[in-house]
Design a protein around this motif. Structure first.
Motif, short mmCIF file in Angstrom:
data_model
loop_
_atom_site.label_atom_id
_atom_site.label_comp_id
_atom_site.label_asym_id
_atom_site.label_seq_id
_atom_site.Cartn_x
_atom_site.Cartn_y
_atom_site.Cartn_z
N SER A 53 -106.97 98.57 -31.28
CA SER A 53 -106.62 97.04 -31.45
C SER A 53 -105.25 96.79 -31.66
CB SER A 53 -107.60 96.55 -32.63
OG SER A 53 -109.10 96.93 -32.41
N GLY A 54 -104.30 97.83 -31.68
CA GLY A 54 -102.89 97.56 -32.05
C GLY A 54 -102.56 97.40 -33.46
N GLN A 55 -103.45 97.93 -34.10
CA GLN A 55 -103.29 98.01 -35.70
C GLN A 55 -102.53 99.23 -36.08
OE1 GLN A 55 -107.23 97.43 -37.39
NE2 GLN A 55 -106.72 95.35 -37.93
N ARG A 56 -101.51 99.10 -36.81
CA ARG A 56 -100.85 100.56 -37.16
C ARG A 56 -100.98 101.13 -38.64
NH1 ARG A 56 -95.02 100.26 -33.87
NH2 ARG A 56 -96.09 100.05 -31.72
N ALA A 57 -100.91 102.12 -38.88
CA ALA A 57 -101.10 102.86 -40.26
C ALA A 57 -100.47 104.03 -40.37
CB ALA A 57 -102.45 102.79 -40.82
N LEU A 58 -100.06 104.50 -41.59
CA LEU A 58 -99.54 105.76 -41.81
C LEU A 58 -100.62 106.48 -42.21
CD1 LEU A 58 -96.26 105.45 -44.04
CD2 LEU A 58 -96.42 106.60 -41.60
N VAL A 59 -101.04 107.70 -41.71
CA VAL A 59 -101.97 108.53 -42.11
C VAL A 59 -101.60 109.93 -42.45
CG1 VAL A 59 -103.60 107.11 -40.63
CG2 VAL A 59 -102.70 109.38 -39.72
N ALA A 60 -102.30 110.99 -43.35
CA ALA A 60 -102.08 112.18 -43.55
C ALA A 60 -102.56 113.04 -42.46
CB ALA A 60 -102.73 112.66 -44.92
N ILE A 61 -101.62 114.02 -42.03
CA ILE A 61 -102.01 115.04 -41.04
C ILE A 61 -102.01 116.24 -41.48
CG2 ILE A 61 -101.15 113.67 -39.16
CD1 ILE A 61 -98.74 115.14 -39.10
N ASP A 62 -102.27 116.41 -42.76
CA ASP A 62 -102.24 117.95 -43.11
C ASP A 62 -103.59 118.76 -42.58
OD1 ASP A 62 -100.73 117.69 -45.99
OD2 ASP A 62 -102.04 115.94 -46.12
N PHE A 63 -104.64 118.32 -42.32
CA PHE A 63 -105.46 119.02 -41.53
C PHE A 63 -105.55 118.94 -40.10
CE2 PHE A 63 -108.55 116.89 -45.00
CZ PHE A 63 -108.41 118.15 -45.93
N THR A 64 -104.44 118.36 -39.42
CA THR A 64 -104.07 118.53 -38.13
C THR A 64 -102.52 118.72 -37.86
OG1 THR A 64 -103.89 115.91 -38.14
CG2 THR A 64 -105.99 116.82 -37.27
N PRO A 65 -102.23 119.74 -38.37
CA PRO A 65 -100.45 120.02 -38.42
C PRO A 65 -100.19 120.41 -36.84
CG PRO A 65 -101.81 122.24 -39.16
CD PRO A 65 -102.94 120.83 -38.91
N GLU A 66 -101.02 120.61 -36.10
CA GLU A 66 -100.75 120.51 -34.63
C GLU A 66 -100.71 119.28 -33.82
OE1 GLU A 66 -105.23 119.95 -34.62
OE2 GLU A 66 -103.74 121.13 -35.90
#
Length: 89
Positions: A53-66
């Motif tokens: 929908s075009g909404q942006r956010a900062l998310v944690a990527i600790d579980f997806t370091p790749e």
């Protein structure tokens, strides 16, 4: 026998992580995970992402370091829990 259970019922109880929906779900709480696209990577194990929908956010990527810019991630409660393969996205 628990109240509401019927003797001889063929329906088995739900298993942990079982989902009756086609939407991706968190295996812990069964809430829906949201697919997002990675726009930017940040040095503090966070990524700027955008949903459909075009909404942006900062998310944690600790579980997806790749994770890389352009990848599709599944996000639940502000945390990327999986990276989708190209054939699944």
């Amino acid at each position: 026998m628990s109240e509401g259970a019927k003797e001889g019922s063929s329906k088995a109880p739900s298993q942990v992580g079982e989902s009756h929906s086609l939407a991706p779900r968190c295996v812990t709480c069964q809430d829906e995970a949201v697919p997002v696209t990675v726009l930017e990577l940040h040095a503090d194990a966070q990524a700027l992402v955008e949903n459909g929908s075009g909404q942006r956010a900062l998310v944690a990527i600790d579980f997806t370091p790749e994770a890389r810019v352009g990848d599709i991630l599944l996000v639940h409660s502000g945390v990327a829990i999986a990276r989708l393969d190209e054939e699944r996205s």
